[in-house]
Design a protein around this motif. Structure first.
Motif, PDB file in Angstrom:
ATOM      1  N   GLY A  83       5.581   8.503  -2.000  1.00  0.00           N
ATOM      2  CA  GLY A  83       5.877   9.722  -1.273  1.00  0.00           C
ATOM      3  C   GLY A  83       6.576   9.398   0.028  1.00  0.00           C
ATOM      4  O   GLY A  83       7.108   8.306   0.221  1.00  0.00           O
ATOM      5  N   LEU A  84       6.557  10.344   0.928  1.00  0.00           N
ATOM      6  CA  LEU A  84       7.195  10.150   2.216  1.00  0.00           C
ATOM      7  C   LEU A  84       6.259   9.532   3.247  1.00  0.00           C
ATOM      8  O   LEU A  84       6.674   9.310   4.377  1.00  0.00           O
ATOM      9  CB  LEU A  84       7.712  11.494   2.748  1.00  0.00           C
ATOM     10  CG  LEU A  84       8.836  12.126   1.938  1.00  0.00           C
ATOM     11  CD1 LEU A  84       9.181  13.493   2.497  1.00  0.00           C
ATOM     12  CD2 LEU A  84      10.044  11.228   1.955  1.00  0.00           C
TER      13      LEU A  84
ATOM     14  N   TYR B  83       8.832   4.026  15.110  1.00  0.00           N
ATOM     15  CA  TYR B  83      10.093   3.797  15.811  1.00  0.00           C
ATOM     16  C   TYR B  83      10.271   4.791  16.956  1.00  0.00           C
ATOM     17  O   TYR B  83      10.716   4.420  18.042  1.00  0.00           O
ATOM     18  CB  TYR B  83      11.261   3.906  14.830  1.00  0.00           C
ATOM     19  CG  TYR B  83      12.599   3.881  15.514  1.00  0.00           C
ATOM     20  CD1 TYR B  83      13.100   2.703  16.043  1.00  0.00           C
ATOM     21  CD2 TYR B  83      13.352   5.033  15.645  1.00  0.00           C
ATOM     22  CE1 TYR B  83      14.316   2.677  16.686  1.00  0.00           C
ATOM     23  CE2 TYR B  83      14.570   5.026  16.288  1.00  0.00           C
ATOM     24  CZ  TYR B  83      15.052   3.837  16.802  1.00  0.00           C
ATOM     25  OH  TYR B  83      16.253   3.822  17.438  1.00  0.00           O
ATOM     26  N   VAL B  84       9.927   6.045  16.722  1.00  0.00           N
ATOM     27  CA  VAL B  84      10.049   7.060  17.776  1.00  0.00           C
ATOM     28  C   VAL B  84       9.130   6.723  18.948  1.00  0.00           C
ATOM     29  O   VAL B  84       9.543   6.796  20.110  1.00  0.00           O
ATOM     30  CB  VAL B  84       9.743   8.466  17.203  1.00  0.00           C
ATOM     31  CG1 VAL B  84       9.547   9.485  18.299  1.00  0.00           C
ATOM     32  CG2 VAL B  84      10.843   8.897  16.260  1.00  0.00           C
ATOM     33  N   VAL B  85       7.909   6.330  18.675  1.00  0.00           N
ATOM     34  CA  VAL B  85       6.964   5.993  19.742  1.00  0.00           C
ATOM     35  C   VAL B  85       7.440   4.762  20.518  1.00  0.00           C
ATOM     36  O   VAL B  85       7.421   4.747  21.750  1.00  0.00           O
ATOM     37  CB  VAL B  85       5.545   5.774  19.159  1.00  0.00           C
ATOM     38  CG1 VAL B  85       4.613   5.156  20.178  1.00  0.00           C
ATOM     39  CG2 VAL B  85       4.985   7.094  18.656  1.00  0.00           C
TER      40      VAL B  85
ATOM     41  N   LYS C 246       0.805  -1.213   0.000  1.00  0.00           N
ATOM     42  CA  LYS C 246       0.000   0.000   0.000  1.00  0.00           C
ATOM     43  C   LYS C 246       0.841   1.268   0.000  1.00  0.00           C
ATOM     44  O   LYS C 246       0.475   2.263  -0.628  1.00  0.00           O
ATOM     45  CB  LYS C 246      -0.921  -0.008   1.229  1.00  0.00           C
ATOM     46  CG  LYS C 246      -1.894   1.142   1.230  1.00  0.00           C
ATOM     47  CD  LYS C 246      -2.915   0.989   2.330  1.00  0.00           C
ATOM     48  CE  LYS C 246      -3.921   2.120   2.268  1.00  0.00           C
ATOM     49  NZ  LYS C 246      -4.962   1.975   3.275  1.00  0.00           N
ATOM     50  N   TYR C 247       1.987   1.265   0.698  1.00  0.00           N
ATOM     51  CA  TYR C 247       2.741   2.507   0.867  1.00  0.00           C
ATOM     52  C   TYR C 247       4.124   2.510   0.226  1.00  0.00           C
ATOM     53  O   TYR C 247       4.628   3.560  -0.126  1.00  0.00           O
ATOM     54  CB  TYR C 247       2.905   2.821   2.358  1.00  0.00           C
ATOM     55  CG  TYR C 247       1.608   3.128   3.029  1.00  0.00           C
ATOM     56  CD1 TYR C 247       0.943   4.318   2.771  1.00  0.00           C
ATOM     57  CD2 TYR C 247       1.031   2.221   3.900  1.00  0.00           C
ATOM     58  CE1 TYR C 247      -0.265   4.598   3.381  1.00  0.00           C
ATOM     59  CE2 TYR C 247      -0.169   2.497   4.518  1.00  0.00           C
ATOM     60  CZ  TYR C 247      -0.812   3.684   4.251  1.00  0.00           C
ATOM     61  OH  TYR C 247      -1.996   3.963   4.849  1.00  0.00           O
TER      62      TYR C 247
ATOM     63  N   SER D 236       7.655   7.762   6.611  1.00  0.00           N
ATOM     64  CA  SER D 236       7.440   8.586   7.800  1.00  0.00           C
ATOM     65  C   SER D 236       6.610   7.844   8.849  1.00  0.00           C
ATOM     66  O   SER D 236       6.800   8.052  10.045  1.00  0.00           O
ATOM     67  CB  SER D 236       6.776   9.907   7.426  1.00  0.00           C
ATOM     68  OG  SER D 236       5.496   9.677   6.895  1.00  0.00           O
ATOM     69  N   MET D 237       5.699   6.950   8.429  1.00  0.00           N
ATOM     70  CA  MET D 237       4.952   6.152   9.399  1.00  0.00           C
ATOM     71  C   MET D 237       5.871   5.182  10.132  1.00  0.00           C
ATOM     72  O   MET D 237       5.730   4.981  11.337  1.00  0.00           O
ATOM     73  CB  MET D 237       3.822   5.387   8.713  1.00  0.00           C
ATOM     74  CG  MET D 237       2.603   6.226   8.447  1.00  0.00           C
ATOM     75  SD  MET D 237       1.171   5.243   8.016  1.00  0.00           S
ATOM     76  CE  MET D 237       1.593   4.724   6.397  1.00  0.00           C
ATOM     77  N   VAL D 238       6.819   4.590   9.419  1.00  0.00           N
ATOM     78  CA  VAL D 238       7.777   3.691  10.065  1.00  0.00           C
ATOM     79  C   VAL D 238       8.627   4.461  11.059  1.00  0.00           C
ATOM     80  O   VAL D 238       8.856   4.011  12.181  1.00  0.00           O
ATOM     81  CB  VAL D 238       8.656   2.992   9.006  1.00  0.00           C
ATOM     82  CG1 VAL D 238       9.806   2.245   9.660  1.00  0.00           C
ATOM     83  CG2 VAL D 238       7.827   2.050   8.166  1.00  0.00           C
ATOM     84  N   LEU D 239       9.105   5.643  10.672  1.00  0.00           N
ATOM     85  CA  LEU D 239       9.920   6.451  11.584  1.00  0.00           C
ATOM     86  C   LEU D 239       9.119   6.905  12.798  1.00  0.00           C
ATOM     87  O   LEU D 239       9.633   6.904  13.923  1.00  0.00           O
ATOM     88  CB  LEU D 239      10.502   7.646  10.841  1.00  0.00           C
ATOM     89  CG  LEU D 239      11.577   7.309   9.810  1.00  0.00           C
ATOM     90  CD1 LEU D 239      12.000   8.567   9.061  1.00  0.00           C
ATOM     91  CD2 LEU D 239      12.759   6.646  10.455  1.00  0.00           C
TER      92      LEU D 239
END
Length: 88
Positions: free
Chosen positions: A56-57, A67-69, A48-49, A61-64
């Motif tokens: 796009g990003l 990871y931050v959370v 899907k992404y 950006s969802m993976v990053l």
């Protein structure tokens, strides 16, 4: 008329609140079942992404953000003690 869908084949978003317990009881919580669910989720996310013609990003950006959370949750016990200290 649409054919009746079995509760086992129903997606989580389509399960009613009263059916949630019996829907969870039908899930496969063995290591093989959990790995299969992770693989299905990864392939759905990837198709899907990531594996798109005009990417796009959004997917990365969802993976990053995930990871931050997760890293904050893992280090929360250490951060919790540090926030009440005034100097050292």
């Amino acid at each position: 008329l649409p054919a009746a869908v079995l509760l086992k084949d129903t997606k989580l978003m389509d399960v009613k609140l009263g059916q949630l317990g019996s829907w969870l009881a039908m899930r496969d919580f063995t290591p093989g079942g959990i790995m299969g669910a992770v693989q299905r989720g990864y392939s759905r996310y990837y198709n899907k992404y990531i594996n798109v013609r005009k990417g796009g990003l959004g997917g990365i950006s969802m993976v990053l953000a995930g990871y931050v959370v997760l890293s904050y949750m893992w280090s929360y016990s250490h951060v919790k003690h540090d926030r009440r200290r005034k100097y050292h």
